[in-house]
Write a protein that holds these residues in place. Structure first.
Motif, short mmCIF file in Angstrom:
data_model
loop_
_atom_site.label_atom_id
_atom_site.label_comp_id
_atom_site.label_asym_id
_atom_site.label_seq_id
_atom_site.Cartn_x
_atom_site.Cartn_y
_atom_site.Cartn_z
N GLU A 1 12.53 -30.94 44.52
CA GLU A 1 13.78 -31.67 44.69
C GLU A 1 13.55 -33.01 45.39
OE1 GLU A 1 13.42 -28.45 45.68
OE2 GLU A 1 14.64 -27.42 44.20
N SER A 2 12.45 -33.13 46.14
CA SER A 2 12.12 -34.38 46.83
C SER A 2 12.03 -35.55 45.87
CB SER A 2 10.79 -34.25 47.57
OG SER A 2 10.82 -33.21 48.50
N MET A 3 11.71 -35.27 44.62
CA MET A 3 11.55 -36.33 43.62
C MET A 3 12.85 -37.09 43.36
SD MET A 3 8.37 -36.26 42.57
CE MET A 3 8.44 -37.12 41.02
N GLY A 4 13.98 -36.46 43.62
CA GLY A 4 15.27 -37.08 43.33
C GLY A 4 15.88 -37.82 44.50
N TRP A 5 15.21 -37.86 45.64
CA TRP A 5 15.78 -38.51 46.81
C TRP A 5 15.51 -40.01 46.79
CZ3 TRP A 5 14.38 -35.08 51.62
CH2 TRP A 5 14.94 -33.82 51.43
N LYS A 6 16.52 -40.76 47.22
CA LYS A 6 16.33 -42.20 47.36
C LYS A 6 15.44 -42.48 48.57
CE LYS A 6 18.82 -46.53 47.36
NZ LYS A 6 20.12 -47.17 47.22
N THR A 7 15.69 -41.79 49.67
CA THR A 7 14.85 -41.88 50.86
C THR A 7 14.48 -40.48 51.29
OG1 THR A 7 16.73 -41.88 52.38
CG2 THR A 7 15.90 -44.03 51.66
N ASN A 8 13.39 -40.37 52.01
CA ASN A 8 12.88 -39.07 52.44
C ASN A 8 12.89 -39.04 53.97
OD1 ASN A 8 10.88 -37.21 53.42
ND2 ASN A 8 10.04 -37.10 51.37
N PRO A 9 13.50 -38.04 54.59
CA PRO A 9 13.57 -38.00 56.06
C PRO A 9 12.18 -38.04 56.72
CG PRO A 9 14.88 -36.23 55.10
CD PRO A 9 14.17 -36.90 53.97
N GLU A 10 11.22 -37.32 56.15
CA GLU A 10 9.87 -37.33 56.72
C GLU A 10 9.22 -38.70 56.57
OE1 GLU A 10 10.96 -34.61 54.93
OE2 GLU A 10 11.17 -33.48 56.80
N GLY A 11 9.45 -39.34 55.43
CA GLY A 11 8.91 -40.67 55.21
C GLY A 11 9.47 -41.68 56.19
N GLU A 12 10.74 -41.56 56.48
CA GLU A 12 11.37 -42.48 57.45
C GLU A 12 10.81 -42.26 58.85
OE1 GLU A 12 15.59 -42.00 57.02
OE2 GLU A 12 15.60 -42.99 55.07
N LYS A 13 10.63 -40.98 59.23
CA LYS A 13 10.05 -40.69 60.56
C LYS A 13 8.62 -41.22 60.63
CE LYS A 13 10.76 -36.24 60.64
NZ LYS A 13 10.86 -34.82 61.03
N TRP A 14 7.87 -41.02 59.55
CA TRP A 14 6.48 -41.47 59.54
C TRP A 14 6.41 -42.99 59.65
CZ3 TRP A 14 3.37 -44.72 56.82
CH2 TRP A 14 1.99 -44.59 57.05
N TRP A 15 7.25 -43.70 58.89
CA TRP A 15 7.21 -45.17 58.89
C TRP A 15 7.57 -45.70 60.28
CZ3 TRP A 15 4.81 -48.85 56.74
CH2 TRP A 15 5.25 -50.17 56.81
N ALA A 16 8.53 -45.08 60.95
CA ALA A 16 8.90 -45.51 62.30
C ALA A 16 7.70 -45.34 63.25
CB ALA A 16 10.10 -44.72 62.81
#
Length: 153
Positions: free
Chosen positions: A99-114
């Motif tokens: 289901e991650s494939m359909g997300w515009k943004t990913n919560p883990e990706g945002e935490k990682w980028w921060a």
């Protein structure tokens, strides 16, 4: 001949309605609630690097790993290749499944980028490091894969 074709078409229309399987039955499922398979999903990146940058590539990977730890995001499994056209395979677990494939943004990706921006010294520096990483990559492929659980685990 025309009558034969029309008669055959009319006959198959009637039969088609009576014998059209429902989508659930067509997939060999009984009517009712669908059950998801127990699978772990991964994004698999295959990477070939430009020659001569091994030390700096390792330093950037260390920064990526520090961002994983700081953000609480699962570290990928990194496999260094000894044969074949690729230098590295990297398996990123898709925590939320396919289901991650359909997300515009990913919560883990945002935490990682921060976390990575903080380690790099700000967004501008983080973007420079990402561009530097990209300059070392000769080619890359990304695939989606899954793993079935081992029954003994």
């Amino acid at each position: 001949m025309k009558k034969l074709v029309l008669t055959a078409a009319a006959a198959t229309l009637g039969l088609g309605i009576a014998f059209t399987p429902t989508p659930v039955l067509a997939d060999h499922h009984e009517a009712g609630e669908m059950e998801k398979l127990d699978q772990t999903w991964y994004r698999v990146n295959l990477v070939k690097f430009e020659a001569g940058n091994r030390k700096r590539i390792g330093e950037i990977i260390d920064m990526y790993e520090a961002a994983n730890k700081a953000s609480g995001v699962d570290s990928p499994v990194v496999i260094h290749m000894n044969t074949g056209p690729w230098d590295m395979m990297v398996f990123f677990r898709m925590k939320h499944g396919i289901e991650s494939m359909g997300w515009k943004t990913n919560p883990e990706g945002e935490k990682w980028w921060a976390a990575f921006k903080e380690i790099a010294g700000g967004e501008e520096e983080a973007n420079k490091i990402e561009a530097e990483w990209d300059s070392y990559v000769l080619r890359e492929e990304s695939h989606i894969a899954h793993r079935h659980p081992v029954e003994d685990e």
